[in-house]
Design a protein around this motif. Structure first.
Motif, PDB file in Angstrom:
ATOM      1  N   THR A 104       0.850  -1.192   0.000  1.00  0.00           N
ATOM      2  CA  THR A 104       0.000   0.000   0.000  1.00  0.00           C
ATOM      3  C   THR A 104       0.881   1.236   0.000  1.00  0.00           C
ATOM      4  N   THR A 105       0.416   2.281  -0.621  1.00  0.00           N
ATOM      5  CA  THR A 105       1.161   3.538  -0.595  1.00  0.00           C
ATOM      6  C   THR A 105       1.183   4.068   0.842  1.00  0.00           C
ATOM      7  N   PRO A 106       2.154   4.928   1.183  1.00  0.00           N
ATOM      8  CA  PRO A 106       2.334   5.319   2.584  1.00  0.00           C
ATOM      9  C   PRO A 106       1.400   6.427   3.071  1.00  0.00           C
ATOM     10  N   ASN A 107       0.403   6.801   2.299  1.00  0.00           N
ATOM     11  CA  ASN A 107      -0.401   7.977   2.625  1.00  0.00           C
ATOM     12  C   ASN A 107      -1.185   7.869   3.927  1.00  0.00           C
ATOM     13  N   SER A 154      -5.782   4.720   0.712  1.00  0.00           N
ATOM     14  CA  SER A 154      -4.467   5.348   0.689  1.00  0.00           C
ATOM     15  C   SER A 154      -4.139   5.865  -0.708  1.00  0.00           C
ATOM     16  N   ASN A 155      -4.434   5.074  -1.716  1.00  0.00           N
ATOM     17  CA  ASN A 155      -4.197   5.492  -3.096  1.00  0.00           C
ATOM     18  C   ASN A 155      -5.025   6.725  -3.434  1.00  0.00           C
ATOM     19  N   ARG A 156      -6.295   6.716  -3.044  1.00  0.00           N
ATOM     20  CA  ARG A 156      -7.189   7.845  -3.328  1.00  0.00           C
ATOM     21  C   ARG A 156      -6.698   9.126  -2.643  1.00  0.00           C
ATOM     22  N   LEU A 157      -6.293   8.996  -1.379  1.00  0.00           N
ATOM     23  CA  LEU A 157      -5.789  10.170  -0.655  1.00  0.00           C
ATOM     24  C   LEU A 157      -4.528  10.701  -1.313  1.00  0.00           C
ATOM     25  N   GLY A 158      -3.613   9.806  -1.702  1.00  0.00           N
ATOM     26  CA  GLY A 158      -2.375  10.238  -2.335  1.00  0.00           C
ATOM     27  C   GLY A 158      -2.617  10.936  -3.659  1.00  0.00           C
TER      28      GLY A 158
END
Length: 201
Positions: A104-107, A154-158
């Motif tokens: 997962t991305t770190p967002n 997390s992807n959406r937030l990033g």
């Protein structure tokens, strides 16, 4: 050392057009910070501090001071890449957990926590003495929905944080000013309510 305007216990994040910066303070007057910039994948920057100072030169204090006070040797560069969640976590007797199974991305800062949850879930399943041909698919069933939801959020937030268009950022920032005071805390802790029962047994 901490910039003069940062006090111990400070936690902040700044969003701009095509970039973000975040900071959290550590013990002994130190800080951990990160910065993201829209850039081509595999771009390698030699003078990272100079490059970042140029990119964030007009940003609010203490962002420029934070970058300037960090030695070049302490600045590390990584690409952030992502893939869609899938359920291919095991083959025969081999099982992947943590980022190896569901990166997962770190967002949202949830990657390490998900790996710990995976370990707790495995302990829960081993305690039931399930045969391996049942344990592995059961593990995926128990863990997939939570990991996939965090991956997508997390992807959406990033992606939202990295918007660069003037109009899009104006709308984003205006909505955030209205919505975050109302729902911000709930949004930050909502994933805590979805932890599997094996975490509290």
């Amino acid at each position: 050392m901490l910039p003069s305007s940062i006090r111990p216990g400070h936690l902040a994040e700044w969003w701009g057009r095509g970039g973000r910066v975040g900071i959290t303070t550590l013990r002994h007057e130190r800080a951990y910070w990160w910065a993201t910039v829209n850039a081509p994948q595999h771009l390698r920057i030699e003078a990272k501090q100079h490059w970042l100072l140029d990119k964030f030169s007009g940003w609010a204090d203490p962002v420029p001071e934070l970058i300037a006070s960090t030695p070049e040797s302490a600045i590390h560069q990584n690409d952030i890449i992502d893939r869609r969640p899938d359920k291919h976590w095991y083959r025969r007797r081999c099982l992947l957990i943590g980022d190896a199974a569901h990166p997962t991305t770190p967002n949202l800062g949830q990657g390490g926590g998900l790996a710990i949850e995976d370990a707790a879930c495995l302990l829960h399943l081993f305690a039931q003495a399930l045969p391996l041909d049942r344990l592995l698919p059961t593990f995926v069933t128990l863990r997939y929905d939570r990991a996939a939801t965090i991956n997508r959020d997390s992807n959406r937030l990033g992606r939202t944080g990295q918007w660069s268009g003037n109009v899009a950022c104006w709308i984003r920032d205006g909505v955030a000013r209205q919505v975050l005071p109302l729902f911000g805390v709930n949004e930050l802790i909502k994933h805590a309510a979805n932890v599997g029962p094996f975490m509290v047994d």
